[in-house]
Design a protein around this motif. Structure first.
Motif, PDB file in Angstrom:
ATOM      1  N   LEU A 187       0.829  -1.207   0.000  1.00 22.07           N
ATOM      2  CA  LEU A 187       0.000   0.000   0.000  1.00 22.07           C
ATOM      3  C   LEU A 187       0.861   1.255   0.000  1.00 22.07           C
ATOM      4  O   LEU A 187       0.558   2.233  -0.695  1.00 22.07           O
ATOM      5  CB  LEU A 187      -0.927  -0.007   1.217  1.00 22.07           C
ATOM      6  CG  LEU A 187      -2.036  -1.069   1.205  1.00 22.07           C
ATOM      7  CD1 LEU A 187      -2.778  -1.065   2.553  1.00 22.07           C
ATOM      8  CD2 LEU A 187      -3.011  -0.816   0.071  1.00 22.07           C
ATOM      9  N   HIS A 188       1.955   1.193   0.781  1.00 17.56           N
ATOM     10  CA  HIS A 188       2.859   2.341   0.811  1.00 17.56           C
ATOM     11  C   HIS A 188       3.520   2.541  -0.557  1.00 17.56           C
ATOM     12  O   HIS A 188       3.665   3.679  -1.020  1.00 17.56           O
ATOM     13  CB  HIS A 188       3.910   2.122   1.890  1.00 17.56           C
ATOM     14  CG  HIS A 188       4.926   3.222   1.962  1.00 17.56           C
ATOM     15  ND1 HIS A 188       4.628   4.492   2.416  1.00 17.56           N
ATOM     16  CD2 HIS A 188       6.250   3.236   1.620  1.00 17.56           C
ATOM     17  CE1 HIS A 188       5.711   5.245   2.358  1.00 17.56           C
ATOM     18  NE2 HIS A 188       6.705   4.504   1.883  1.00 17.56           N
ATOM     19  N   LYS A 238       3.140   5.647  -2.921  1.00 18.91           N
ATOM     20  CA  LYS A 238       4.322   6.364  -3.389  1.00 18.91           C
ATOM     21  C   LYS A 238       4.324   6.464  -4.908  1.00 18.91           C
ATOM     22  O   LYS A 238       4.668   7.519  -5.468  1.00 18.91           O
ATOM     23  CB  LYS A 238       5.570   5.628  -2.900  1.00 18.91           C
ATOM     24  CG  LYS A 238       6.879   6.325  -3.248  1.00 18.91           C
ATOM     25  CD  LYS A 238       8.062   5.553  -2.701  1.00 18.91           C
ATOM     26  CE  LYS A 238       9.368   6.247  -3.068  1.00 18.91           C
ATOM     27  NZ  LYS A 238      10.541   5.479  -2.558  1.00 18.91           N
ATOM     28  N   ARG A 239       3.953   5.372  -5.585  1.00 19.42           N
ATOM     29  CA  ARG A 239       3.905   5.395  -7.034  1.00 19.42           C
ATOM     30  C   ARG A 239       2.875   6.409  -7.525  1.00 19.42           C
ATOM     31  O   ARG A 239       3.098   7.126  -8.510  1.00 19.42           O
ATOM     32  CB  ARG A 239       3.558   4.001  -7.568  1.00 19.42           C
ATOM     33  CG  ARG A 239       4.668   2.990  -7.399  1.00 19.42           C
ATOM     34  CD  ARG A 239       4.167   1.581  -7.669  1.00 19.42           C
ATOM     35  NE  ARG A 239       3.802   1.415  -9.063  1.00 19.42           N
ATOM     36  CZ  ARG A 239       4.618   1.005 -10.014  1.00 19.42           C
ATOM     37  NH1 ARG A 239       5.877   0.704  -9.715  1.00 19.42           N
ATOM     38  NH2 ARG A 239       4.215   0.873 -11.264  1.00 19.42           N
ATOM     39  N   GLU A 240       1.740   6.445  -6.837  1.00 20.83           N
ATOM     40  CA  GLU A 240       0.699   7.381  -7.240  1.00 20.83           C
ATOM     41  C   GLU A 240       1.129   8.819  -7.022  1.00 20.83           C
ATOM     42  O   GLU A 240       0.842   9.706  -7.835  1.00 20.83           O
ATOM     43  CB  GLU A 240      -0.583   7.078  -6.464  1.00 20.83           C
ATOM     44  CG  GLU A 240      -1.776   7.919  -6.889  1.00 20.83           C
ATOM     45  CD  GLU A 240      -3.030   7.539  -6.147  1.00 20.83           C
ATOM     46  OE1 GLU A 240      -4.067   8.191  -6.382  1.00 20.83           O
ATOM     47  OE2 GLU A 240      -2.979   6.620  -5.322  1.00 20.83           O
ATOM     48  N   VAL A 241       1.824   9.036  -5.911  1.00 16.12           N
ATOM     49  CA  VAL A 241       2.249  10.405  -5.600  1.00 16.12           C
ATOM     50  C   VAL A 241       3.367  10.854  -6.538  1.00 16.12           C
ATOM     51  O   VAL A 241       3.404  12.023  -6.956  1.00 16.12           O
ATOM     52  CB  VAL A 241       2.700  10.492  -4.124  1.00 16.12           C
ATOM     53  CG1 VAL A 241       3.352  11.844  -3.839  1.00 16.12           C
ATOM     54  CG2 VAL A 241       1.526  10.264  -3.204  1.00 16.12           C
ATOM     55  N   ILE A 300      11.571   6.451  -8.116  1.00 15.76           N
ATOM     56  CA  ILE A 300      11.443   5.252  -7.282  1.00 15.76           C
ATOM     57  C   ILE A 300      12.300   4.092  -7.786  1.00 15.76           C
ATOM     58  O   ILE A 300      12.292   3.018  -7.180  1.00 15.76           O
ATOM     59  CB  ILE A 300       9.973   4.811  -7.187  1.00 15.76           C
ATOM     60  CG1 ILE A 300       9.422   4.446  -8.561  1.00 15.76           C
ATOM     61  CG2 ILE A 300       9.138   5.886  -6.538  1.00 15.76           C
ATOM     62  CD1 ILE A 300       8.012   3.910  -8.520  1.00 15.76           C
ATOM     63  N   GLY A 301      13.011   4.261  -8.857  1.00 12.40           N
ATOM     64  CA  GLY A 301      13.967   3.247  -9.288  1.00 12.40           C
ATOM     65  C   GLY A 301      13.377   2.132 -10.130  1.00 12.40           C
ATOM     66  O   GLY A 301      12.421   2.323 -10.884  1.00 12.40           O
TER      67      GLY A 301
END
Length: 519
Positions: free
Chosen positions: A71-72, A76-79, A211-212
């Motif tokens: 979920l995190h 993070k991907r969405e943000v 995010i790599g």
């Protein structure tokens, strides 16, 4: 005083017998043992339930943690997706402007020589800016000797492309997923190395800058095209003769294609496993196996490699997944050397390789020794497996090579003339009882100049030699001078002609047939 009891009543109050007491005692003992057994059984059940409960709790905790991490990660991907897209769009604009400028400058000397790494990078960037896939492919395939330099500069050059992923697919499309070349007999028949180079170089270019590697910046259309290419390659396996007959460069290209574009499928894990095991000798295979999701199948794969006699490859896989304790490397390396020595011995015993058996056996053992020594140095195993004895053995084998090359055996049936223009003995002359063949070097040929008047006149050709030497034509050059002919003419008187101790004669006299000939 009380009344005296009746004797009949006394018989009813008689205590039980000893046998009855023993029976009751054994019954109590059995009940006690049964109770203890039941108690131990229920205690073990309770402990087993507690252990299973702990395992379930740990799994639930692990799932909760993974869920939170997922979920995190999704959050993070969405943000970050907006920022990543902005960065990607900025690169596209820069690449677009650079490409327009390159097109305005016109064609340059794209096929010229490259002197250094910086010149190589400029040449690669020129192709990438113009999205000239055909030109880049032709340039790269002609630079195989500069593979290390290409591997270092290619990611930097691909970063200049407007769409690097699409550009790489177009670049390698000539040979992957199927080879479309008409003439496949040229010097670059196997171009799998170039495909792998392009696919490996693309990874650092398409990873998300925020995010790599967890997200690849590949457009949906390009990813769909990559999926179709993978399916086409899998469909062509039957035409290639199955998994067992497919070439290792093609396998490497296919697996790297899956990892580069992130299109690994769980339902194809069995296929991936077979392909990896079949090409396990490639040094990139252990890392590719982990990227393909084969970590949980790695113990079985390592055991399969050991069973097939590929202990050295098994060592590389063992270190990649951290199974050194389960598969110690030193015994595997010693077993590999033992198998190599057996293979070398079998080559020496093979009657079909009598001429090159020693050479082939030596090469086999040398290759095994070099591989094991390198493995020991790479994984720091000197304390467990000192390589000094292996290096000495390798030096012995290398010193033995030039000595064998210097030994040249002249065939027994090789025939040479006794002198220039002289008779040649037949092939069977050596088997005759009175045959004479000189073992001395050929006598020099003297050419008479017409201006030298003190030389005698040319001697007429003498009669043909005995039939055992065959016939020969008379000399065509009138100036050829023979010392034997001069002695016969009497121009140069001297001691009688004698013969040294040739072979079986040993009396200094000419053979009988020669004496008759000179008379």
């Amino acid at each position: 005083m009380g009344s005296i009891p009746d004797p009949g009543e006394l018989t009813e109050l008689t205590p039980p017998s000893f046998d009855e007491f023993q029976r009751q005692t054994s019954l109590m003992t059995s009940c006690t043992l049964l109770w203890k057994e039941l108690s131990d059984h229920f205690t073990s059940l309770e402990q087993s339930l507690l252990k299973k409960s702990e395992v379930i709790k740990r799994k639930i905790q692990t799932l909760d943690n993974e869920t939170k991490e997922s979920l995190h990660e999704l959050e993070k991907r969405e943000v970050t997706i907006e920022g990543s897209v902005k960065i990607a769009l900025g690169k596209v604009e820069v690449s677009k402007e650079a490409a327009i400028m390159a097109m305005d400058r016109g064609p340059g000397d794209e096929d010229g020589e490259v002197d250094d790494g910086e010149g190589l990078l400029l040449r690669l960037k020129c192709f990438c800016l113009k999205m000239d896939a055909e030109g880049l492919w032709r340039f790269v395939t002609g630079k195989k000797k500069e593979l290390d330099a290409l591997r270092a500069q290619m990611p930097l050059a691909l970063a200049e492309c407007v769409d690097p992923a699409k550009f790489v697919l177009e670049t390698i499309s000539e040979v992957f997923p199927v080879d479309k070349r008409v003439d496949k007999s040229d010097r670059g028949n196997d171009l799998g190395w170039a495909c792998v180079l392009m696919l490996e170089s693309l990874i650092p270019v398409v990873v998300d800058p925020v995010i790599g590697k967890s997200r690849l910046l590949v457009t949906p259309s390009v990813k769909s095209r990559a999926n179709k290419i993978a399916e086409t390659w899998k469909a062509s396996l039957e035409e290639r003769g199955g998994i067992e007959n497919v070439k290792t460069p093609d396998v490497h290209t296919f697996l790297q294609h899956l990892v580069t574009f992130g299109i690994v499928k769980k339902e194809d894990v069995g296929l991936y496993r077979k392909l990896v095991v079949g090409s396990a000798w490639r040094k990139q295979m252990p890392k590719l196996a982990v990227s393909l999701g084969l970590s949980d199948k790695m113990p079985d794969m390592i055991e399969e490699l050991i069973g097939k006699g590929q202990q050295l490859d098994a060592v590389h896989f063992t270190y990649e997944v951290g199974l050194v304790d389960k598969f110690p490397p030193v015994p595997l390396l010693k077993a590999f050397l033992k198998d190599a020595k057996k293979a070398a011995a079998s080559i020496l015993e093979d009657p079909s390789n009598t001429g090159r058996a020693a050479h082939l056996a030596g090469r086999k053992e040398q290759s095994a020794l070099r591989s094991v020594i390198k493995c020991i140095e790479d994984y720091k195993l000197e304390s467990e497996f000192p390589p000094e004895s292996l290096k000495k053995r390798l030096e012995q084998l290398e010193k033995g090579k030039p000595e064998k090359r210097k030994t040249v055996q002249v065939p027994a049936n090789k025939r040479t003339r006794a002198n220039n223009g002289g008779p040649m003995p037949p092939a069977k002359a050596g088997r005759l009882t009175n045959a004479y063949v000189s073992s001395f070097p050929a006598a020099p040929t003297f050419v008479r100049s017409p201006s030298h008047a003190h030389y005698p006149a040319p001697v007429a050709p003498y009669h043909s030699p005995p039939t055992m030497y065959g016939s020969r034509s008379p000399p065509t050059n009138p100036y050829v001078y023979s010392p034997e002919a001069a002695s016969m003419a009497g121009s140069y008187p001297g001691a009688p002609m004698t013969y040294p101790a040739y072979g079986g004669y040993g009396n200094g006299m000419a053979p009988a047939y020669q004496q008759a000939y000179y008379r």
